[in-house]
Design an enzyme around this catalytic site. Structure first.
Site, PDB file in Angstrom:
ATOM      1  N   HIS A 100       0.841  -1.205   0.000  1.00 55.81           N
ATOM      2  CA  HIS A 100       0.000   0.000   0.000  1.00 55.81           C
ATOM      3  C   HIS A 100       0.868   1.242   0.000  1.00 55.81           C
ATOM      4  O   HIS A 100       1.543   1.538   0.983  1.00 55.81           O
ATOM      5  CB  HIS A 100      -0.937  -0.003   1.210  1.00 55.81           C
ATOM      6  CG  HIS A 100      -1.987   1.062   1.154  1.00 55.81           C
ATOM      7  ND1 HIS A 100      -2.979   1.060   0.195  1.00 55.81           N
ATOM      8  CD2 HIS A 100      -2.194   2.169   1.898  1.00 55.81           C
ATOM      9  CE1 HIS A 100      -3.763   2.118   0.367  1.00 55.81           C
ATOM     10  NE2 HIS A 100      -3.309   2.810   1.399  1.00 55.81           N
TER      11      HIS A 100
ATOM     12  N   HIS B 201       1.018   5.512  -1.408  1.00 58.16           N
ATOM     13  CA  HIS B 201       0.626   6.721  -2.134  1.00 58.16           C
ATOM     14  C   HIS B 201       1.935   7.491  -2.311  1.00 58.16           C
ATOM     15  O   HIS B 201       2.391   8.170  -1.381  1.00 58.16           O
ATOM     16  CB  HIS B 201      -0.361   7.573  -1.344  1.00 58.16           C
ATOM     17  CG  HIS B 201      -1.567   6.828  -0.854  1.00 58.16           C
ATOM     18  ND1 HIS B 201      -2.638   6.532  -1.663  1.00 58.16           N
ATOM     19  CD2 HIS B 201      -1.858   6.308   0.357  1.00 58.16           C
ATOM     20  CE1 HIS B 201      -3.549   5.871  -0.961  1.00 58.16           C
ATOM     21  NE2 HIS B 201      -3.105   5.717   0.270  1.00 58.16           N
TER      22      HIS B 201
ATOM     23  N   ARG C  39      -4.783  15.439   6.401  1.00 60.72           N
ATOM     24  CA  ARG C  39      -5.317  15.284   5.048  1.00 60.72           C
ATOM     25  C   ARG C  39      -5.362  16.631   4.318  1.00 60.72           C
ATOM     26  O   ARG C  39      -5.103  16.708   3.120  1.00 60.72           O
ATOM     27  CB  ARG C  39      -6.720  14.650   5.095  1.00 60.72           C
ATOM     28  CG  ARG C  39      -7.175  14.166   3.737  1.00 60.72           C
ATOM     29  CD  ARG C  39      -8.557  13.547   3.785  1.00 60.72           C
ATOM     30  NE  ARG C  39      -9.606  14.543   3.959  1.00 60.72           N
ATOM     31  CZ  ARG C  39     -10.858  14.387   3.530  1.00 60.72           C
ATOM     32  NH1 ARG C  39     -11.219  13.267   2.935  1.00 60.72           N
ATOM     33  NH2 ARG C  39     -11.752  15.324   3.727  1.00 60.72           N
TER      34      ARG C  39
ATOM     35  N   TYR D 107      -5.053   7.609  -7.147  1.00 65.15           N
ATOM     36  CA  TYR D 107      -6.314   8.323  -7.397  1.00 65.15           C
ATOM     37  C   TYR D 107      -6.118   9.742  -7.932  1.00 65.15           C
ATOM     38  O   TYR D 107      -7.093  10.449  -8.197  1.00 65.15           O
ATOM     39  CB  TYR D 107      -7.194   8.351  -6.137  1.00 65.15           C
ATOM     40  CG  TYR D 107      -6.510   8.879  -4.886  1.00 65.15           C
ATOM     41  CD1 TYR D 107      -6.428  10.238  -4.641  1.00 65.15           C
ATOM     42  CD2 TYR D 107      -5.959   7.999  -3.957  1.00 65.15           C
ATOM     43  CE1 TYR D 107      -5.807  10.722  -3.492  1.00 65.15           C
ATOM     44  CE2 TYR D 107      -5.334   8.475  -2.817  1.00 65.15           C
ATOM     45  CZ  TYR D 107      -5.257   9.832  -2.586  1.00 65.15           C
ATOM     46  OH  TYR D 107      -4.630  10.310  -1.457  1.00 65.15           O
TER      47      TYR D 107
ATOM     48  N   HIS E 176     -11.783   3.699  -3.322  1.00 63.93           N
ATOM     49  CA  HIS E 176     -11.009   4.469  -2.350  1.00 63.93           C
ATOM     50  C   HIS E 176     -11.463   4.184  -0.929  1.00 63.93           C
ATOM     51  O   HIS E 176     -10.655   3.883  -0.052  1.00 63.93           O
ATOM     52  CB  HIS E 176     -11.077   5.978  -2.628  1.00 63.93           C
ATOM     53  CG  HIS E 176     -10.303   6.760  -1.607  1.00 63.93           C
ATOM     54  ND1 HIS E 176     -10.845   7.109  -0.385  1.00 63.93           N
ATOM     55  CD2 HIS E 176      -9.026   7.201  -1.589  1.00 63.93           C
ATOM     56  CE1 HIS E 176      -9.914   7.738   0.321  1.00 63.93           C
ATOM     57  NE2 HIS E 176      -8.820   7.813  -0.387  1.00 63.93           N
TER      58      HIS E 176
ATOM     59  N   HIS F   7      -9.565   1.152   1.168  1.00 69.81           N
ATOM     60  CA  HIS F   7      -9.371   1.606   2.545  1.00 69.81           C
ATOM     61  C   HIS F   7     -10.603   1.186   3.344  1.00 69.81           C
ATOM     62  O   HIS F   7     -11.729   1.391   2.896  1.00 69.81           O
ATOM     63  CB  HIS F   7      -9.273   3.135   2.605  1.00 69.81           C
ATOM     64  CG  HIS F   7      -8.021   3.706   2.006  1.00 69.81           C
ATOM     65  ND1 HIS F   7      -8.043   4.681   1.049  1.00 69.81           N
ATOM     66  CD2 HIS F   7      -6.712   3.454   2.270  1.00 69.81           C
ATOM     67  CE1 HIS F   7      -6.786   5.018   0.728  1.00 69.81           C
ATOM     68  NE2 HIS F   7      -5.972   4.292   1.456  1.00 69.81           N
TER      69      HIS F   7
ATOM     70  N   GLU G  25     -10.599   3.090   8.634  1.00 67.88           N
ATOM     71  CA  GLU G  25      -9.352   3.655   9.166  1.00 67.88           C
ATOM     72  C   GLU G  25      -9.645   4.570  10.350  1.00 67.88           C
ATOM     73  O   GLU G  25      -8.854   4.673  11.280  1.00 67.88           O
ATOM     74  CB  GLU G  25      -8.618   4.436   8.061  1.00 67.88           C
ATOM     75  CG  GLU G  25      -7.299   5.064   8.517  1.00 67.88           C
ATOM     76  CD  GLU G  25      -6.525   5.727   7.393  1.00 67.88           C
ATOM     77  OE1 GLU G  25      -7.069   5.838   6.274  1.00 67.88           O
ATOM     78  OE2 GLU G  25      -5.369   6.129   7.630  1.00 67.88           O
TER      79      GLU G  25
ATOM     80  N   HIS H 252      -5.873  -1.118   6.271  1.00 69.17           N
ATOM     81  CA  HIS H 252      -6.028  -0.633   7.646  1.00 69.17           C
ATOM     82  C   HIS H 252      -6.912  -1.573   8.471  1.00 69.17           C
ATOM     83  O   HIS H 252      -6.427  -2.226   9.367  1.00 69.17           O
ATOM     84  CB  HIS H 252      -6.568   0.805   7.725  1.00 69.17           C
ATOM     85  CG  HIS H 252      -5.735   1.795   6.990  1.00 69.17           C
ATOM     86  ND1 HIS H 252      -4.409   1.988   7.278  1.00 69.17           N
ATOM     87  CD2 HIS H 252      -6.032   2.635   5.960  1.00 69.17           C
ATOM     88  CE1 HIS H 252      -3.906   2.912   6.472  1.00 69.17           C
ATOM     89  NE2 HIS H 252      -4.865   3.322   5.649  1.00 69.17           N
TER      90      HIS H 252
ATOM     91  N   ASP I  89       2.238   3.012   3.034  1.00 63.75           N
ATOM     92  CA  ASP I  89       1.134   3.960   2.916  1.00 63.75           C
ATOM     93  C   ASP I  89       1.571   5.413   2.733  1.00 63.75           C
ATOM     94  O   ASP I  89       1.864   5.842   1.634  1.00 63.75           O
ATOM     95  CB  ASP I  89       0.221   3.792   4.149  1.00 63.75           C
ATOM     96  CG  ASP I  89      -1.096   4.565   4.036  1.00 63.75           C
ATOM     97  OD1 ASP I  89      -1.358   5.146   2.974  1.00 63.75           O
ATOM     98  OD2 ASP I  89      -1.869   4.566   5.012  1.00 63.75           O
TER      99      ASP I  89
HETATM  100 ZN   LIG Z   1      -3.843   4.743   1.952  1.00 60.25          ZN
END
Ligand SMILES: [Zn+2]
Length: 465
Positions: free
Chosen positions: A66, A68, A89, A128, A221, A248, A251, A285, A336
């Site tokens: 995993h 990003h 985020r 994404y 997602h 995901h 989480e 997660h 991640d």
């Molecule tokens: Zn992730």
């Protein structure tokens, strides 16, 4: 198995063979990208001429299930001050808003090179960031995905591009979708059919292959970002191509609350209703689960991908790892957000989290953790013929030096335990991926200066106003 390509041989001083334990003097032979023979108990003097010596501890290539890639730019800068997953985020979206194909190629290539230096031979990129700012389509609507594949190839890794469906900005209690924010427009294909149309243009063959080093996978997602009635095309794609499906899952408690309010069921139950759980699926997660969720994931043989360093970094919580594997879930590992890139740390923290919660040591033996980082990780990315040291498997080798300050004094009988519980990415000395040398003596052979490449890519991104 016959494969084209030159025959190569290595002699590993010590090697962990999944399911067979640690052996001394392992002669490993490969033709092209595949192993042809693995023979323990061979003295150095008995090796054919031209056999390369691997001093230290050798294991199969690690799979980072995993990733990003662009989150790597946030390392350090998000550690000052306080906050939550949600404030993190917001910072992450600032970086997402700035990336373009050229800057993403430079960043991802450097990040994947960092992974190779850490012993990772295959990455699952949960992708994404599809479109230009405001959601405008690039001339090739899959340009960003192709850039990620190119980055992995340049860094010497195999990649599964998990093409992610991301359609809405969140879930309202009445079940309606929250409008996408400015940055989130870049993620969206409007609806499930739009996602399928774009993903179909990637050009995967009937086996989901995108070239020798890349495979196509798909992703939902999260239940926040994909309405339940739009999940069908993603699930159908996975069935049609036998492709891995990742999502995901639970989480954050807020995700569970929103899902319960909107649909009256947990995220795991909602995914199951959409036909999205099963042996090809990986739930990432799986931190905040009910007993029923755990049973459901186990009964469907859904893999669970833990990302313990990120889950700690984002204050997500500690998931029920042992309960999930006891219920029947295979376990894989991912870095991640790349708060650190170190799969040995992910493996170690899986057990440490369990110890902190349960008050007991030894829930996950080192062999089981190593299995998650190798065989199970590759399997959940759609490379079931990788992560083993056996004839027919991809010729991936990671050699960890045992003469470092951390690992000096390692005894052969507990070498795997030493590496998993005290080793680090910095101890990785040699990496072979698909039969090709990628890292030798701690140096990346394809990317000249990995720290400089990371620094240039990240500084360019963060200094833009
Ligand atoms: Zn992730």
């Amino acid at each position: 198995v016959t494969a084209p390509g030159a025959v190569r041989r290595w002699h590993a001083e010590l090697a962990w063979l999944p399911g067979r334990g640690v052996h001394a003097g392992v002669l490993v032979e490969a033709a092209g990208p595949y192993f042809t023979a693995v023979t323990p108990g061979v003295a150095p003097a008995d090796c054919p001429p031209g056999t390369a010596r691997l001093a230290g501890f050798t294991m199969p290539g690690l799979a980072n299930a995993h990733s990003h890639a662009f989150h790597r730019a946030l390392r350090g800068v998000v550690q000052a001050g306080q906050g939550t997953f949600w404030t993190w985020r917001a910072r992450m979206y600032q970086v997402a808003g700035r990336l373009q194909p050229d800057s993403y190629l430079a960043l991802a290539r450097a990040v994947y090179a960092e992974m190779a230096l850490a012993g990772i031979t295959c990455v699952g990129e949960f992708h994404y960031l599809h479109h230009d700012t405001g959601g405008a389509r690039y001339a090739d609507p899959n340009e960003m995905g192709r850039v990620l594949i190119e980055a992995a190839v340049q860094a010497g890794l195999r990649i599964t591009l998990l093409d992610t469906c991301y359609l809405s900005g969140g879930l309202s209690p009445d079940g309606s979708s929250v409008e996408l924010s400015d940055v989130q427009q870049r993620f969206s294909d409007d609806d499930g059919a739009g996602w399928a149309d774009r993903a179909g243009q990637l050009g995967a063959d009937e086996h989901g292959m995108l070239g020798a080093h890349a495979r196509a996978g798909v992703a939902i997602h999260s239940v926040r970002a994909v309405p339940a009635d739009q999940m069908g095309p993603v699930v159908a794609w996975s069935h049609a191509y036998g492709a891995p499906l990742h999502a995901h899952l639970s989480e954050q408690p807020a995700e569970n609350e929103a899902c319960l309010a909107a649909y009256g069921v947990t995220p795991a139950r909602l995914l199951d209703r959409a036909g999205a759980l099963g042996p090809r699926t990986t739930a990432v997660h799986a931190t905040h689960l009910t007993g029923d969720d755990i049973e459901l994931l186990g009964d469907t043989r859904t893999t669970v991908c833990l990302c313990p360093t990120t889950e700690a970094d984002l204050a997500d919580g500690i998931g029920p790892a042992r309960a999930l594997t006891a219920a029947g879930c295979p376990l894989s590992l991912g870095s991640d957000s790349h708060a650190v890139v170190d799969l040995l740390a992910e493996a170690r923290l899986t057990e440490m989290g369990e110890r902190l919660v349960s008050g007991r040591r030894g829930s996950f033996p080192a062999g089981e953790l190593a299995q998650a980082a190798t065989v199970a990780g590759h399997a959940c990315l759609g490379w079931p013929e990788a992560g083993e040291m056996a004839p027919g498997a991809f010729a991936d080798l990671v050699t960890v030096a045992l003469d470092t300050p951390r690992l000096a004094g390692t005894q052969p009988g507990s070498a795997l335990e030493s590496v998993i519980f005290a080793g680090s990415a910095a101890d990785v000395r040699n990496v072979v991926a698909s039969g090709r040398d990628v890292v030798a003596d701690g140096r990346h052979l394809l990317v000249d200066d990995v720290p400089a490449a990371l620094d240039a890519a990240i500084t360019a991104l963060l200094s833009r106003s």
